[in-house]
Write a protein that holds these residues in place. Structure first.
Motif, PDB file in Angstrom:
ATOM      1  N   TYR A 251       0.816  -1.198  -0.028  1.00  0.00           N
ATOM      2  CA  TYR A 251       0.037   0.030   0.148  1.00  0.00           C
ATOM      3  C   TYR A 251       1.027   1.180   0.075  1.00  0.00           C
ATOM      4  O   TYR A 251       2.008   1.329   0.530  1.00  0.00           O
ATOM      5  CB  TYR A 251      -0.764  -0.027   1.132  1.00  0.00           C
ATOM      6  N   ARG A 252       0.411   2.318  -0.590  1.00  0.00           N
ATOM      7  CA  ARG A 252       1.014   3.592  -0.515  1.00  0.00           C
ATOM      8  C   ARG A 252       0.349   4.550   0.283  1.00  0.00           C
ATOM      9  O   ARG A 252      -0.893   4.611   0.182  1.00  0.00           O
ATOM     10  CB  ARG A 252       1.116   3.987  -1.813  1.00  0.00           C
ATOM     11  N   LEU A 253       0.866   5.332   1.053  1.00  0.00           N
ATOM     12  CA  LEU A 253       0.507   6.289   2.067  1.00  0.00           C
ATOM     13  C   LEU A 253       1.187   7.501   1.872  1.00  0.00           C
ATOM     14  O   LEU A 253       2.228   7.872   1.898  1.00  0.00           O
ATOM     15  CB  LEU A 253       0.501   5.738   3.812  1.00  0.00           C
ATOM     16  N   ARG A 254       0.121   8.651   1.618  1.00  0.00           N
ATOM     17  CA  ARG A 254       0.554  10.145   1.545  1.00  0.00           C
ATOM     18  C   ARG A 254       0.316  10.821   2.817  1.00  0.00           C
ATOM     19  O   ARG A 254      -0.965  10.671   3.005  1.00  0.00           O
ATOM     20  CB  ARG A 254       0.094  10.449   0.127  1.00  0.00           C
ATOM     21  N   ILE A 255       1.313  11.406   3.186  1.00  0.00           N
ATOM     22  CA  ILE A 255       1.220  12.384   4.579  1.00  0.00           C
ATOM     23  C   ILE A 255       1.380  13.650   3.932  1.00  0.00           C
ATOM     24  O   ILE A 255       2.501  13.918   3.486  1.00  0.00           O
ATOM     25  CB  ILE A 255       1.946  11.939   5.801  1.00  0.00           C
ATOM     26  N   GLU A 256       0.428  14.751   3.995  1.00  0.00           N
ATOM     27  CA  GLU A 256       0.575  15.882   3.391  1.00  0.00           C
ATOM     28  C   GLU A 256       1.186  16.847   4.678  1.00  0.00           C
ATOM     29  O   GLU A 256       1.402  16.283   5.830  1.00  0.00           O
ATOM     30  CB  GLU A 256      -1.009  16.605   3.493  1.00  0.00           C
ATOM     31  N   LYS A 257       1.739  17.856   4.176  1.00  0.00           N
ATOM     32  CA  LYS A 257       2.677  18.801   5.030  1.00  0.00           C
ATOM     33  C   LYS A 257       1.625  19.254   6.008  1.00  0.00           C
ATOM     34  O   LYS A 257       0.641  19.570   6.101  1.00  0.00           O
ATOM     35  CB  LYS A 257       3.218  20.035   4.226  1.00  0.00           C
ATOM     36  N   ARG A 258       2.458  19.171   7.327  1.00  0.00           N
ATOM     37  CA  ARG A 258       1.665  19.635   8.429  1.00  0.00           C
ATOM     38  C   ARG A 258       2.655  19.862   9.680  1.00  0.00           C
ATOM     39  O   ARG A 258       3.670  19.496   9.347  1.00  0.00           O
ATOM     40  CB  ARG A 258       0.634  18.425   9.005  1.00  0.00           C
ATOM     41  N   GLU A 259       2.262  20.320  10.666  1.00  0.00           N
ATOM     42  CA  GLU A 259       3.292  20.440  11.880  1.00  0.00           C
ATOM     43  C   GLU A 259       3.407  19.362  12.467  1.00  0.00           C
ATOM     44  O   GLU A 259       2.662  18.639  12.829  1.00  0.00           O
ATOM     45  CB  GLU A 259       2.635  21.584  12.788  1.00  0.00           C
TER      46      GLU A 259
END
Length: 362
Positions: free
Chosen positions: A351-359
């Motif tokens: 699976y591919r998991l994308r984490i967006e920019k965040r603090e």
């Protein structure tokens, strides 16, 4: 006895926790903390929270990890020296077991504990493989030919599972400097602790290589345990790349593999990512979608690299389990790959998991 070294950089609470874990595991231990923060307010906070036996060395500027360790190493009183990252801590019995191993194996130049990502010891952080231009070239090829990528990834996976499920100490050609016990005589025979040209990253790869050339061996003692709250932060990449350039220039200046790699990237510019399914995250807890209708025990890997080198491993994932809330914030912005399977599964589902920019909170 043992001397221990921690380098602090604006992380006084983590550093105090690391120091406390050392003293709880071995009372009377010499603990040296180098404050690289170059900030009087941070220094005062650090001195306030450090356990009283700790010796605090305040640098006038940020010396970097390697040079900071060298400063403390020059003040260390004992033959065995343990390096510990501020975002890591040892679990009970770690130091005595590492010390016993070093005393029983005089040609061991260094030994590391088995390292986990969490206190519950569900997620394992296996030791890194030794870097080099040939490894980089093979990985670059593996990203362009899926059949080769599968073979490389499976071989690394099989080796990690073999070592990290073993109860016996096992040899390595490289160990991380984030949680490492060293023999002073071996370090001196290798030309000293860290080459100060490395500000941060790859100084441990350089030391590992020099220890091997001096005739000493490197081991992992799986009976000793530590926790490293490793943070996947893309902001580290420039420092990693700078350290890698110094390492390659120092040890592989005549290698033909960097040129071959450039030719490869020019002829085949686009890597072929492995087949995967997207996985969304909607909360601090990431549930792991275990295969239905099949029997475990399930092994789960998560990695910032599509070939899972390196990766964190959960060796016994149960139904309803996942990446707990305390671990999810340690994944910085970017793509991650998740692989699920049994020990025998050659190509587990990915699976591919994308984490967006965040603090991100450390």
């Amino acid at each position: 006895m043992i001397s221990a070294i921690i380098v602090n950089y604006h992380s006084h609470l983590l550093t105090a926790r690391a120091a406390a874990s050392l003293l709880a595991d071995m009372p009377g231990l010499q603990v040296l903390v180098v404050d690289n923060s170059a900030d009087s307010a941070e220094t005062e906070k650090l001195k306030t929270v450090l356990p009283s036996p700790v010796e605090c060395l305040v640098a006038e500027e940020n010396l970097g990890f390697g040079k900071g360790c060298n400063l403390a190493f020059s003040r260390a009183r004992h033959e065995l020296v343990f390096l510990l990252n501020p975002d890591a801590y040892v679990l009970p019995g770690c130091l005595p077991r590492l010390q016993a191993f070093m005393e029983q194996n005089p040609r061991a130049g260094a030994v590391a504990p088995l390292v986990f990502w969490d206190r519950e010891k569900q997620w394992l952080l296996p030791p890194y493989q030794a870097p080099g231009p040939s490894v980089d070239f093979v990985m670059s090829c593996a990203l362009r030919w899926p059949w080769l990528g599968g073979k490389v990834s499976h071989r690394v996976r099989r080796q990690i599972l073999h070592h990290c499920t073993s109860e016996a100490p096992f040899a390595r050609t490289m160990l991380s400097g984030g949680h490492l016990m060293l023999r002073r005589a071996a370090v001196e025979a290798a030309g000293g602790l860290f080459d100060e040209r490395f500000f941060m990253y790859f100084e441990d790869a350089d030391l590992s290589r020099r220890l091997g050339r001096a005739g000493y061996h490197l081991y992992v003692q799986p009976a000793a345990h530590a926790v490293h709250e490793w943070l996947a932060d893309p902001g580290k990449n420039p420092l990693v790349e700078a350290g890698q350039r110094i390492f390659l220039s120092k040890h592989h200046s005549r290698s033909c593999f960097p040129l071959m790699g450039k030719i490869l990237e020019r002829v085949f510019p686009s890597p072929q990512l492995p087949a995967s399914r997207d996985l969304e995250i909607h909360s601090p807890f990431l549930p792991i979608p275990l295969p239905r209708g099949e029997k475990g025990p399930w092994i789960v890997e998560i990695s910032p690299h599509p070939l899972f080198v390196p990766a964190a491993y959960c060796l016994k994932m149960v139904e309803g389990g996942g990446l707990a809330g305390g671990l999810v914030p340690r994944l910085g912005p970017g793509d991650y790959w998740l692989r699920i399977g049994t020990a025998e599964a050659v190509v587990p589902p990915t699976y591919r998991l994308r984490i967006e920019k965040r603090e991100i909170h450390d």
